[in-house]
Design a protein around this motif. Structure first.
Motif, PDB file in Angstrom:
ATOM      1  N   ASP A 172       5.860  17.121  15.611  1.00  0.00           N
ATOM      2  CA  ASP A 172       5.789  17.035  14.151  1.00  0.00           C
ATOM      3  C   ASP A 172       5.235  15.571  13.872  1.00  0.00           C
ATOM      4  OD1 ASP A 172       7.923  15.216  14.805  1.00  0.00           O
ATOM      5  OD2 ASP A 172       9.523  16.632  13.995  1.00  0.00           O
ATOM      6  N   ALA A 173       5.099  15.208  12.622  1.00  0.00           N
ATOM      7  CA  ALA A 173       4.684  13.966  12.214  1.00  0.00           C
ATOM      8  C   ALA A 173       5.407  12.539  12.202  1.00  0.00           C
ATOM      9  CB  ALA A 173       4.161  14.185  10.740  1.00  0.00           C
ATOM     10  N   THR A 174       6.276  12.781  13.304  1.00  0.00           N
ATOM     11  CA  THR A 174       7.024  11.443  13.905  1.00  0.00           C
ATOM     12  C   THR A 174       7.147  11.083  15.317  1.00  0.00           C
ATOM     13  OG1 THR A 174       8.853  12.803  14.656  1.00  0.00           O
ATOM     14  CG2 THR A 174       8.886  12.541  12.181  1.00  0.00           C
ATOM     15  N   CYS A 175       7.438  10.119  15.668  1.00  0.00           N
ATOM     16  CA  CYS A 175       7.796   9.648  17.142  1.00  0.00           C
ATOM     17  C   CYS A 175       8.954   9.801  17.571  1.00  0.00           C
ATOM     18  CB  CYS A 175       7.161   8.105  17.153  1.00  0.00           C
ATOM     19  SG  CYS A 175       5.458   7.750  16.611  1.00  0.00           S
ATOM     20  N   ASN A 176       9.787  10.666  16.824  1.00  0.00           N
ATOM     21  CA  ASN A 176      11.143  10.933  17.353  1.00  0.00           C
ATOM     22  C   ASN A 176      11.363  11.482  18.809  1.00  0.00           C
ATOM     23  OD1 ASN A 176      12.106   9.688  15.105  1.00  0.00           O
ATOM     24  ND2 ASN A 176      12.270  11.508  13.920  1.00  0.00           N
ATOM     25  N   GLY A 177      12.314  10.995  19.591  1.00  0.00           N
ATOM     26  CA  GLY A 177      12.332  11.432  20.913  1.00  0.00           C
ATOM     27  C   GLY A 177      11.212  11.269  21.976  1.00  0.00           C
ATOM     28  N   PRO A 196       8.150  13.868  -0.051  1.00  0.00           N
ATOM     29  CA  PRO A 196       6.992  14.297  -0.631  1.00  0.00           C
ATOM     30  C   PRO A 196       6.196  12.887  -1.464  1.00  0.00           C
ATOM     31  CG  PRO A 196       9.136  14.510  -1.955  1.00  0.00           C
ATOM     32  CD  PRO A 196       9.372  14.212  -0.648  1.00  0.00           C
ATOM     33  N   GLY A 197       4.845  13.227  -1.572  1.00  0.00           N
ATOM     34  CA  GLY A 197       4.107  11.972  -1.729  1.00  0.00           C
ATOM     35  C   GLY A 197       4.147  10.813  -0.860  1.00  0.00           C
ATOM     36  N   LEU A 198       3.518   9.731  -1.473  1.00  0.00           N
ATOM     37  CA  LEU A 198       3.586   8.444  -0.574  1.00  0.00           C
ATOM     38  C   LEU A 198       4.693   7.577  -0.868  1.00  0.00           C
ATOM     39  CD1 LEU A 198      -0.293   7.798  -0.318  1.00  0.00           C
ATOM     40  CD2 LEU A 198       1.041   9.132   1.194  1.00  0.00           C
ATOM     41  N   ILE A 199       4.985   6.482   0.137  1.00  0.00           N
ATOM     42  CA  ILE A 199       6.085   5.668  -0.347  1.00  0.00           C
ATOM     43  C   ILE A 199       5.291   4.202  -0.423  1.00  0.00           C
ATOM     44  CG2 ILE A 199       7.904   4.282   0.723  1.00  0.00           C
ATOM     45  CD1 ILE A 199       8.675   6.660   2.631  1.00  0.00           C
ATOM     46  N   TYR A 200       5.367   3.805  -1.864  1.00  0.00           N
ATOM     47  CA  TYR A 200       4.641   2.610  -2.009  1.00  0.00           C
ATOM     48  C   TYR A 200       5.565   1.480  -1.897  1.00  0.00           C
ATOM     49  CZ  TYR A 200       0.749   5.697  -3.893  1.00  0.00           C
ATOM     50  OH  TYR A 200      -0.185   6.568  -3.853  1.00  0.00           O
ATOM     51  N   ILE A 201       4.625   0.426  -1.249  1.00  0.00           N
ATOM     52  CA  ILE A 201       5.244  -1.077  -0.921  1.00  0.00           C
ATOM     53  C   ILE A 201       4.722  -1.814  -1.822  1.00  0.00           C
ATOM     54  CG2 ILE A 201       6.029  -2.518   0.661  1.00  0.00           C
ATOM     55  CD1 ILE A 201       6.266  -0.309   2.539  1.00  0.00           C
ATOM     56  N   ASN A 202       5.184  -2.955  -2.355  1.00  0.00           N
ATOM     57  CA  ASN A 202       4.682  -4.149  -2.743  1.00  0.00           C
ATOM     58  C   ASN A 202       5.502  -5.082  -2.348  1.00  0.00           C
ATOM     59  OD1 ASN A 202       6.594  -4.397  -4.661  1.00  0.00           O
ATOM     60  ND2 ASN A 202       5.617  -3.569  -6.338  1.00  0.00           N
ATOM     61  N   SER A 203       5.074  -6.396  -2.842  1.00  0.00           N
ATOM     62  CA  SER A 203       5.441  -7.619  -2.354  1.00  0.00           C
ATOM     63  C   SER A 203       7.280  -7.608  -2.612  1.00  0.00           C
ATOM     64  CB  SER A 203       5.204  -8.901  -3.136  1.00  0.00           C
ATOM     65  OG  SER A 203       5.446  -8.902  -4.559  1.00  0.00           O
ATOM     66  N   THR A 204       7.734  -7.027  -3.596  1.00  0.00           N
ATOM     67  CA  THR A 204       9.137  -6.988  -3.641  1.00  0.00           C
ATOM     68  C   THR A 204       9.906  -5.818  -3.641  1.00  0.00           C
ATOM     69  OG1 THR A 204       8.994  -7.043  -5.967  1.00  0.00           O
ATOM     70  CG2 THR A 204       8.965  -9.127  -5.133  1.00  0.00           C
ATOM     71  N   TYR A 242      12.921   6.116  11.533  1.00  0.00           N
ATOM     72  CA  TYR A 242      11.729   6.793  10.834  1.00  0.00           C
ATOM     73  C   TYR A 242      10.589   6.201  11.052  1.00  0.00           C
ATOM     74  CZ  TYR A 242      16.058   8.490   8.331  1.00  0.00           C
ATOM     75  OH  TYR A 242      17.117   9.105   8.147  1.00  0.00           O
ATOM     76  N   SER A 243       9.264   6.888  11.022  1.00  0.00           N
ATOM     77  CA  SER A 243       8.052   6.250  11.156  1.00  0.00           C
ATOM     78  C   SER A 243       7.226   6.459   9.917  1.00  0.00           C
ATOM     79  CB  SER A 243       7.272   6.847  12.340  1.00  0.00           C
ATOM     80  OG  SER A 243       8.055   6.746  13.579  1.00  0.00           O
ATOM     81  N   MET A 244       6.661   5.351   9.438  1.00  0.00           N
ATOM     82  CA  MET A 244       5.582   5.555   8.339  1.00  0.00           C
ATOM     83  C   MET A 244       4.238   5.172   9.011  1.00  0.00           C
ATOM     84  SD  MET A 244       7.518   3.988   5.157  1.00  0.00           S
ATOM     85  CE  MET A 244       7.588   2.234   5.545  1.00  0.00           C
ATOM     86  N   PHE A 245       3.415   5.845   8.370  1.00  0.00           N
ATOM     87  CA  PHE A 245       1.839   5.742   8.857  1.00  0.00           C
ATOM     88  C   PHE A 245       1.237   5.533   7.436  1.00  0.00           C
ATOM     89  CE2 PHE A 245       3.379   9.277  11.492  1.00  0.00           C
ATOM     90  CZ  PHE A 245       3.916   8.506  12.640  1.00  0.00           C
ATOM     91  N   ARG A 246       0.313   4.384   7.561  1.00  0.00           N
ATOM     92  CA  ARG A 246      -0.643   4.072   6.511  1.00  0.00           C
ATOM     93  C   ARG A 246      -1.295   4.901   6.074  1.00  0.00           C
ATOM     94  NH1 ARG A 246      -1.712  -0.648   3.523  1.00  0.00           N
ATOM     95  NH2 ARG A 246      -0.495  -1.935   4.912  1.00  0.00           N
ATOM     96  N   LYS A 247      -1.543   5.342   4.590  1.00  0.00           N
ATOM     97  CA  LYS A 247      -2.478   6.170   4.156  1.00  0.00           C
ATOM     98  C   LYS A 247      -3.577   5.418   3.149  1.00  0.00           C
ATOM     99  CE  LYS A 247      -2.576  10.185   3.233  1.00  0.00           C
ATOM    100  NZ  LYS A 247      -3.626  11.318   3.670  1.00  0.00           N
ATOM    101  N   GLY A 284       0.766  -1.120  -0.149  1.00  0.00           N
ATOM    102  CA  GLY A 284      -0.079   0.031  -0.123  1.00  0.00           C
ATOM    103  C   GLY A 284       0.842   1.330  -0.162  1.00  0.00           C
ATOM    104  N   GLY A 285       0.216   2.456   0.423  1.00  0.00           N
ATOM    105  CA  GLY A 285       0.680   3.802   0.313  1.00  0.00           C
ATOM    106  C   GLY A 285       0.914   4.168   1.644  1.00  0.00           C
ATOM    107  N   TRP A 286       2.309   4.533   2.041  1.00  0.00           N
ATOM    108  CA  TRP A 286       2.555   4.943   3.489  1.00  0.00           C
ATOM    109  C   TRP A 286       3.152   6.626   3.600  1.00  0.00           C
ATOM    110  CZ3 TRP A 286       2.063   1.492   7.458  1.00  0.00           C
ATOM    111  CH2 TRP A 286       1.812   0.118   7.234  1.00  0.00           C
ATOM    112  N   PHE A 287       2.815   7.220   4.441  1.00  0.00           N
ATOM    113  CA  PHE A 287       3.358   8.542   4.474  1.00  0.00           C
ATOM    114  C   PHE A 287       4.514   8.583   5.698  1.00  0.00           C
ATOM    115  CE2 PHE A 287       3.387  12.235   7.656  1.00  0.00           C
ATOM    116  CZ  PHE A 287       3.935  13.145   6.904  1.00  0.00           C
ATOM    117  N   GLN A 288       5.617   9.174   5.114  1.00  0.00           N
ATOM    118  CA  GLN A 288       6.811   9.571   6.081  1.00  0.00           C
ATOM    119  C   GLN A 288       6.983  11.085   6.159  1.00  0.00           C
ATOM    120  OE1 GLN A 288      10.172   7.104   5.492  1.00  0.00           O
ATOM    121  NE2 GLN A 288      11.457   8.637   6.189  1.00  0.00           N
ATOM    122  N   SER A 289       7.166  11.666   7.156  1.00  0.00           N
ATOM    123  CA  SER A 289       7.454  13.019   7.409  1.00  0.00           C
ATOM    124  C   SER A 289       8.727  13.203   6.683  1.00  0.00           C
ATOM    125  CB  SER A 289       7.459  13.410   9.023  1.00  0.00           C
ATOM    126  OG  SER A 289       8.138  14.768   8.891  1.00  0.00           O
TER     127      SER A 289
END
Length: 572
Positions: free
Chosen positions: A245-250, A45-53, A120-125, A37-42
């Motif tokens: 911010d849009a992370t879980c850092n610190g 730009p745009g989403l990070i897309y992940i598939n099986s490979t 780094y944190s990625m949140f599903r979109k 699927g597509g993931w947001f990372q602070s």
């Protein structure tokens, strides 16, 4: 022939080259299916897309230890990196990575990641995540908050629940003696919770309620929280730290963050107030059209108004204080109402009608102070409620009637009127012999059990079973349902009035005007004029008179037959 052989050789060489390239970066591997699927990372730009490979921006999965370590090959840079990815929640991925460089073994490359490496944190979109119930309960709460310049405690801020348990409304107050504080309303949408050791985390979306029309980005809305709850006696408190911010850092402690809060639950007397037993003897009630379900919870303190299938909760009422009760027939109380994320105190009146029919009325406005809720007698329309275990009862206004006018007749006449093109006058087309809903006569309570209303015509009839009736001055009300098997699916409310009218002969004729409404017993409907169905009737005798006449006819026929038989026998 030579060309065919050469083609086969070339194809084989290409396949070997592809396998060589494929094996050069590990033979390939797969990311977990749930990550697709597509993931947001602070900061990206745009989403990070992940598939099986493949992971966008990182590369192809080349090797894995089948746990959390992945060696990926970046084709653009022709290099390898190790990714250590932890699934904190199905909607949250966190990872650390090495620089992209020459390939080495998976374990060797991953060991170079130090403990203080960037997380780094990625949140599903995509697919769109479904919100999860918020972990803070029981709401409402008062809370203090700090942005690093001191606690804003006076006036206290307030956190309120929404009908959707995945939402919490945060009403921030400004403290004159604390710099950097301001009045603001935020809506927290909870997406994911998880635990690491004794530390509990939450990821949610923050929406600015007073600035809903403004454009908010994912960077503005995604926030991470650390929280800790404490229970002492009847008091519940939560310490909460929020990321800046849009992370879980610190973020490691519930008392150290960009903004910290302390929530304390409010005892609004709800624990001491319960709906009366005669109301909750049936925990589930339904609107007449069965579009809505009214569910009293097992503790008898909360009423949830939901769609019929229970899929969506529209309103929630929590009993606050009872003001008046009358002999298990009526109760007037104050309740705390939540609709969406709007809440306040409202006046509630519940009345028990004959035949286990219940009517609900809500005040037309919400009030912050409970004692203001019932200070004005302004109510919304009646809501008529029934259960699925109602039984027929005796109908009122027993008798046989002629239908002299109906709403179906009036609609049919309007539909059959056409305009004469030459004169411009309205003319009627040929009437239809039989129209559904058009009746000639009606009988009320004329069966053996006196519990049915039947409308009849030359070609059709419709029968209703009376489930309960009552009067309000000159207005009569009856709840009835179609008399058919298969269980109660919906009912109607019949509103009626009676009156006498002189006819040309000088005698007075009794009229009965009736309207049927499908949603509730709406007192604004004029009987015989408006509603889903409307009829005007005249009396045509009582059920008793008609049944005596029919009974006499049945007894006389056998007598004539016996007399005729005797005469014939004497002549022989």
């Amino acid at each position: 022939m030579f060309e065919v052989k050469m083609g086969a050789v070339i194809a084989r060489v290409c396949l070997l080259l592809m396998l060589a390239v494929y094996s050069s970066y590990g033979g390939g591997c797969n990311f977990p299916e749930g990550w697709t699927g597509g993931w947001f990372q602070s900061g990206i730009p745009g989403l990070i897309y992940i598939n099986s490979t493949h992971m966008q921006g990182k590369g192809e999965c080349a090797e894995t230890d089948s746990n959390d370590k992945f060696l990926v090959y970046d084709r653009n840079e022709d290099c390898y990196r190790c990714l250590v990815i932890h699934e904190k929640h199905k909607y949250v991925l966190q990872y650390k990575e090495t620089y992209c460089g020459q390939r080495d073994s998976l374990s060797t490359m991953c060991e170079s990641i130090t403990g203080d490496a960037a997380l780094y944190s990625m949140f599903r979109k995509e697919p769109r995540p479904l919100p999860q119930p918020c972990p803070f309960h029981p709401a409402p709460f008062t809370f203090t908050y700090s942005r690093g310049s001191g606690d804003c405690a006076n006036p206290p801020s307030r956190a309120e629940s929404c009908t959707d348990d995945s939402r919490l409304l945060l009403r921030y107050m400004a403290c004159p003696d604390v710099p950097g504080t301001e009045s603001n309303v935020e809506e927290l949408i909870c997406l994911a919770t998880w635990k690491e050791g004794s530390t509990r985390y939450l990821v949610g979306l923050i929406q600015q309620v007073q600035r809903r029309n403004s454009i908010s980005t994912d960077e503005d809305m995604y926030r991470c929280f650390v929280y800790k709850g404490q229970h002492a006696d009847k008091q519940v408190t939560y310490n909460i730290a929020q990321s800046g911010d849009a992370t879980c850092n610190g973020l490691t402690s519930p008392v150290d963050g960009s903004r910290t809060m302390k929530l304390t639950n409010i005892d609004d007397e709800h624990n001491r107030c319960h709906f009366p037993r005669w109301v909750v003897e049936h925990h589930k009630w339904f609107s007449l059209d069965h579009e809505h379900q009214y569910h009293f919870t097992t503790k008898n303190a909360t009423l949830k108004i939901m769609k019929q299938d229970g899929s969506y909760e529209e309103k929630r009422l929590v009993c606050h204080s009872i003001l008046e009760q009358k002999e298990k027939k009526l109760v007037k109380l104050v309740a705390h109402l939540t609709q969406g994320c709007e809440s306040g105190h409202v006046c509630v009146v519940l009345a028990r009608r004959e035949g286990a029919v219940l009517e609900l009325r809500l005040g037309s406005s919400l009030h912050d102070a409970p004692h203001h809720a019932c200070s004005h007698d302004s109510f919304a329309k009646h809501v008529t409620l029934i259960t699925t275990s109602l039984y027929p009862v005796r109908c009122p206004m027993l008798g046989r009637y002629n239908v002299i006018d109906s709403l179906a007749d009036r609609r049919r006449r309007r539909q059959q009127l056409t305009i004469d093109e030459t004169t411009g006058e309205e003319i009627a087309e040929n009437p239809v012999e039989c129209v559904m809903g058009q009746y000639d006569s009606a009988s009320i309570g004329c069966g053996a059990s006196q519990d049915t209303i039947e409308f009849q015509s030359a070609c059709t009839s419709t029968v209703y079973s009376c489930l309960g009736g009552w009067r309000e001055g000159q207005l009569g009300l009856v709840v009835a349902a179609p008399a058919r098997g298969g269980g109660l699916t919906h009912a109607l409310c019949f509103l009626y009035t009676t009156y006498l009218r002189n006819v040309s002969s000088g005698s007075a004729v009794q009229y009965l005007s009736v309207s049927a409404v499908s949603r509730s017993c709406d007192r604004a409907v004029t009987p015989g004029v408006a509603g889903d169905k409307a009829y005007n009737l005249t009396i045509n005798g009582t059920c008793e008179q008609s049944s005596k006449y029919n009974s006499l006819s049945v007894r006389l026929v056998p007598g004539w037959v016996l007399l005729l038989a005797a005469l014939l026998a004497a002549r022989r």
